[in-house]
Motif scaffolding. Structure first.
Motif, PDB file in Angstrom:
ATOM      1  N   TYR A   1      31.965  39.749  33.937  1.00 19.94           N
ATOM      2  CA  TYR A   1      32.758  40.349  32.868  1.00 19.94           C
ATOM      3  C   TYR A   1      34.114  39.665  32.695  1.00 19.94           C
ATOM      4  O   TYR A   1      34.974  40.166  31.985  1.00 19.94           O
TER       5      TYR A   1
ATOM      6  N   ASP B   1      38.401  39.341  39.515  1.00 18.37           N
ATOM      7  CA  ASP B   1      39.678  40.030  39.583  1.00 18.37           C
ATOM      8  C   ASP B   1      39.810  40.820  38.286  1.00 18.37           C
ATOM      9  O   ASP B   1      39.628  40.288  37.193  1.00 18.37           O
ATOM     10  N   GLU B   2      40.120  42.105  38.444  1.00 17.68           N
ATOM     11  CA  GLU B   2      40.219  42.986  37.285  1.00 17.68           C
ATOM     12  C   GLU B   2      41.121  42.423  36.188  1.00 17.68           C
ATOM     13  O   GLU B   2      40.860  42.593  35.009  1.00 17.68           O
TER      14      GLU B   2
ATOM     15  N   TYR C   1      41.514  39.547  35.190  1.00 15.78           N
ATOM     16  CA  TYR C   1      40.951  38.438  34.426  1.00 15.78           C
ATOM     17  C   TYR C   1      39.717  38.844  33.622  1.00 15.78           C
ATOM     18  O   TYR C   1      39.012  38.006  33.090  1.00 15.78           O
ATOM     19  N   THR C   2      39.455  40.147  33.540  1.00 16.14           N
ATOM     20  CA  THR C   2      38.300  40.567  32.757  1.00 16.14           C
ATOM     21  C   THR C   2      38.569  40.363  31.265  1.00 16.14           C
ATOM     22  O   THR C   2      39.714  40.294  30.825  1.00 16.14           O
ATOM     23  N   PHE C   3      37.490  40.284  30.540  1.00 16.24           N
ATOM     24  CA  PHE C   3      37.586  40.049  29.108  1.00 16.24           C
ATOM     25  C   PHE C   3      38.529  41.043  28.434  1.00 16.24           C
ATOM     26  O   PHE C   3      39.431  40.652  27.686  1.00 16.24           O
TER      27      PHE C   3
ATOM     28  N   GLU D   1      40.972  42.795  29.438  1.00 14.16           N
ATOM     29  CA  GLU D   1      42.403  42.712  29.763  1.00 14.16           C
ATOM     30  C   GLU D   1      43.067  41.517  29.080  1.00 14.16           C
ATOM     31  O   GLU D   1      44.269  41.537  28.822  1.00 14.16           O
ATOM     32  N   LEU D   2      42.321  40.471  28.814  1.00 16.36           N
ATOM     33  CA  LEU D   2      42.944  39.243  28.301  1.00 16.36           C
ATOM     34  C   LEU D   2      42.671  38.971  26.828  1.00 16.36           C
ATOM     35  O   LEU D   2      43.447  38.274  26.171  1.00 16.36           O
TER      36      LEU D   2
ATOM     37  N   PHE E   1      36.909  37.003  31.382  1.00 14.31           N
ATOM     38  CA  PHE E   1      37.165  36.461  30.048  1.00 14.31           C
ATOM     39  C   PHE E   1      36.330  35.214  29.785  1.00 14.31           C
ATOM     40  O   PHE E   1      35.649  35.107  28.762  1.00 14.31           O
TER      41      PHE E   1
END
Lengths: 337, 337, 337, 337
Positions: B185, C182-183, C185-187, C189-190, B187
């Motif tokens: 999940y 890492d939380e 760097y999740t889609f 969040e970014l 980015f």
């Protein structure tokens, strides 16, 4: 070998250049662009390093090329190239795609002169290699038809398709629409968005149906719903159809059908493709899943719309037409991530 | 009225806060988060301006609330709240969604104690308003079932659905998966990508089928294919089904069915919804298209998975349960673009 | 020539494979990955078509390779390879980047044994070609230092830099951080976000400052602010510095400095680079702009962080070390759009 | 109170509607759009639920409104509204932003009639509240000036700014450019891309410099480099400047300066803002970081360009002008993620 590109400043034109710069046997000698005559490619796209000046579209220059790629609006290509003597043509538009002239006329609103007598091959290499080999005019398939025909062709044997209709839910990156100057294609309108368009009556439907009928020896209705996805490149088609064969039988049929193909990959059962696996490559990934309760087979195919869906396919056809190794200049690996 | 949120630091928890901060009749008095006990919300999310300290999950504190929203993993909510006396519960997980205990057990792998005797209402407001009004426990629907059930419910009258199966091609923004700490999940894995997952056996399938059976009085098989779209929010379901009714008749049926609903909008024929129309709102847009050749109806529904697909729906249910005007705190307009 | 890649399943490892698959003079004979020993690359990344089994990290296998690319956490590479006899090493981490051992120790928190006596070359090809040619160990530069050093090196002549400090506002695509679990760097969040990080004390600062000092023969302070951009690939550095030279003089200096370089392009005055011009390529674009009122020069440099910022540079170094034509396997054109 | 919006179909117009639909004291009675006269808003944006018909731009209708928001090209607003008697005007363009008529003339290429005698207030509420309160014409600030002025104003006391220049590296989401019908703003050109533009000579520079001079009582040169970020909304400015004060002193100054402000938040030292914290809200987040070696202060400010950078600010000004509570209708929380 001398190659010309007509309409080089569009996305498919640029992609042809990217591929052909790798090709050991060809030299691109003629670049034309209606909008940027007299400028160099570098003026228009500073990342292009070559300074070749873009020329006007001049039919007399076409004959200097051994092969011509045309990326032009519907109806324009045909009239420009139909009388060429020694130059082979690979057209990335719709003008050479149809066997039945009336279909072209109906869906593209134009009657092409002497279309009946113009010899042309449908350029889906894996399914029509022999005819392409000797063709003078190749109609490069639409991006959606490429995805759908490759995903269903193996079923044409053994009466594997239980009905005469398939449901195609198609998703495409935005570059599929070409370079547009249209408010509805601006970043803000499409980013963070998902947008269906042209349901049921997309122009690729008659193209798919004509080719499916030839493959399956019966009329197949394609219920088609395309969607724009907020990404630049990539097509994924999710196809729903009926079959009574088991998933294992079907999987075996697909594996056999494509066993000698370099660019088409049938995934293990349970693995689904993603579009990024194809980014910048000429590969196609196909997955097979069955809903046993309803005898529904879900076939997915993923490809890069500018590569296997357009320019990669075009170069693959050129390789076939001129007896180069078919994969020449097309061995790109995915740009990931 | 006192409101508690259990599991507030997930995306649905944050969204509940965003909505309830607007609500004139409630006060959020209890915020809990297993992972961040003792910190303030502002510590975890600096854009949150309130400094309330997050508390541990303590059942004894639940009774202080008039209503409790629970956003917890499957199986956890039920055991925590089932014995509450005076507090109503709206659960955003799956624990209260099923009528048939064996379905829950089969698909979520847990047997809930005394599930048969626990009175619960399925919280799809437009379709179950009366039962929700008096419920103690409301099982807020899954995001996909919300989109699919609203898109098909009007067909339950008049035998409009010609077969006992529907094909649902679902597309969702990534927030539908919640806050994940999972490589797949990140980015880079999802951006510029389109990714199918859980074909055919997604846990939302039995939920949809149970509710469809209740609506249509017959078993309906849902052939389901969900896809992750590179955007944060939004669901669009494209549903293929058979009907012999004309598009005009169906359009009229849908318009009538939803004529008194504030949040559900049936678009004119020929207009398709996009997910961004719903961004940050509780609205649902539905379009109807027919492929006349094959008697196929394509229904599309678009919504914001964190609003009508989760927290907006939950607050709508709360409004119904406590006799507030149903739209209270939910009149957000789309954040566009 | 035999090539090994240690840590092949990270993004720089995959990119090395993408490049080397094009290289006429090398064979990749050893692929290792700590996390996926025993699996094939295809198992991990189904779009990789080769079925080579990934091996454990075994130093005894290293000697079978003529050159080894190492993509490992800081401190690990050095200890594994420092005693190799006949194998050259190009390290994509930080272990071989510093001339001054105390800088490495201070910023990476580890003391490397015998670091003083290990001969190593800093692998920024354009600026250090001669030393790289004969090096046994090459420390491939960080992505940001590559962008900053190439953007400023031409100023080292003629005392063109008026002060001893530069301001570097750096923007990077997310792949610069590698594959993270890492939380943050999740889609979700970014995406649709812009995120500064590690202001002032990023580990690339001492690397830049050491190399700038060597170039400019004086200590240069780099005030550094990096930002994550919601895109996969690409770095753009915007550098603010003082000079009394005219923009025309500076432009001439830059053009001369890079006139024989294939990969570095100084744009015409008034043209600024965008990261997508470099996507998938080893090219760097540099622009020059002057605010005349304040004698401020704004230099911008754009590159692909996984190519010129990592793996492309590494292969360029390999070509230099083994006397291949420097551009071999690196003539990719941009994947656009 | 009656409100009119001139130019409602642009992004700032839509955003005004989104905000005002929440406002308890106003009624939007006049909506005009040059391009869509006679259509309803719902025709143009199907997600808009109201069916008000869009009217032509008619000055005689303006007087019916108590306040008019104008979102029109430079030069157009001023001439339309300058003679209004009883209607207050908040202009979202540049026409009322400058104190010095010659600056407007120079940078916008137009001479406005009687500009010297037109009383106008610069609408940056936090810095100019008293003047706005009694103004008839308010010039709503540009998005970048809002971010830069709020980020630097606290330094105007105590001679905290050591030099007379600041470096502003600005990053903006694409909606900052408005709704464009321009090839270079299409999705494919901007997605997966980072694009600098208008370096040094952006029109917001003279606006910033005029206001900074008024604040600091000396001429401040702004070295300005804006960049387009592949996201819809959000601005982050990274500002480099010199100060000899310690980071603690500066932090204290900022906290004091904004202690009574609802919308401006000074983050703890070591925390940096991200644009998504502001998405859909009127809040601004400011961070402070110091590079002690060079006495450089890095100030960052983040906001939503359509809210605090445009329409949110405009409504805040309206609230001040009409003595409503300043936060009325502006208490949106961030739409996250």
């Amino acid at each position: 070998m001398k190659v010309g590109i007509v309409g080089v400043t569009g996305y498919t034109g640029l992609e042809l250049l990217r591929i052909l710069s790798n090709h050991p046997h060809v030299e691109v000698t003629y670049l034309s662009s209606k909008s940027f005559v007299g400028k160099s490619l570098k003026d228009v796209y500073p990342f292009e390093l070559d300074e070749t000046v873009l020329q006007d579209i001049e039919v007399e220059r076409f004959e200097d090329c051994d092969v011509l790629f045309t990326a032009l609006p519907a109806g324009v290509s045909y009239e420009l190239v139909k009388d060429l003597k020694n130059t082979k043509v690979i057209d990335l538009g719709a003008d050479f795609r149809f066997d039945d002239p009336s279909l072209y006329e109906k869906h593209y609103g134009k009657k092409l002169s002497n279309y009946e007598t113009c010899e042309r091959a449908y350029g889906l290499t894996e399914l029509n290699r022999e005819k392409i080999k000797n063709a003078k005019f190749v109609g490069n398939p639409g991006c959606y038809p490429t995805a759908v025909l490759l995903a269903t062709a193996p079923l044409a044997k053994n009466d594997a398709l239980g009905t005469s209709e398939i449901f195609v839910d198609a998703k495409s990156g935005v570059s599929g629409a070409g370079r547009k100057q249209d408010e509805s294609y601006t970043f803000c309108e499409l980013n963070e968005n998902l947008k269906p368009y042209n349901l049921v009556d997309h122009r690729h439907v008659p193209e798919m149906e004509e080719k499916l009928e030839a493959l399956f020896k019966k009329k197949i209705n394609v219920v088609f719903a395309p969607h724009l996805i907020p990404m630049n490149r990539g097509i994924l088609c999710t196809i729903y159809l009926k079959t009574s064969l088991s998933i294992e039988e079907i999987h075996r049929m697909y594996r056999e059908f494509y066993q000698d193909e370099f660019f088409v990959h049938v995934l293990p059962i349970g693995t689904y493709p993603t579009t990024k696996w194809c980014l910048g490559t000429n590969h196609v990934f196909i997955s097979l899943t069955k809903d046993e309760r309803t005898d529904t087979l879900i076939v997915m195919s993923a490809l890069d719309n500018l590569m296997k869906g357009a320019s990669g396919q075009a170069v693959q056809n050129m390789n076939v037409m001129f007896c180069f190794e078919e994969q020449t200049a097309l061995k790109f690996k995915a740009v990931y991530p």
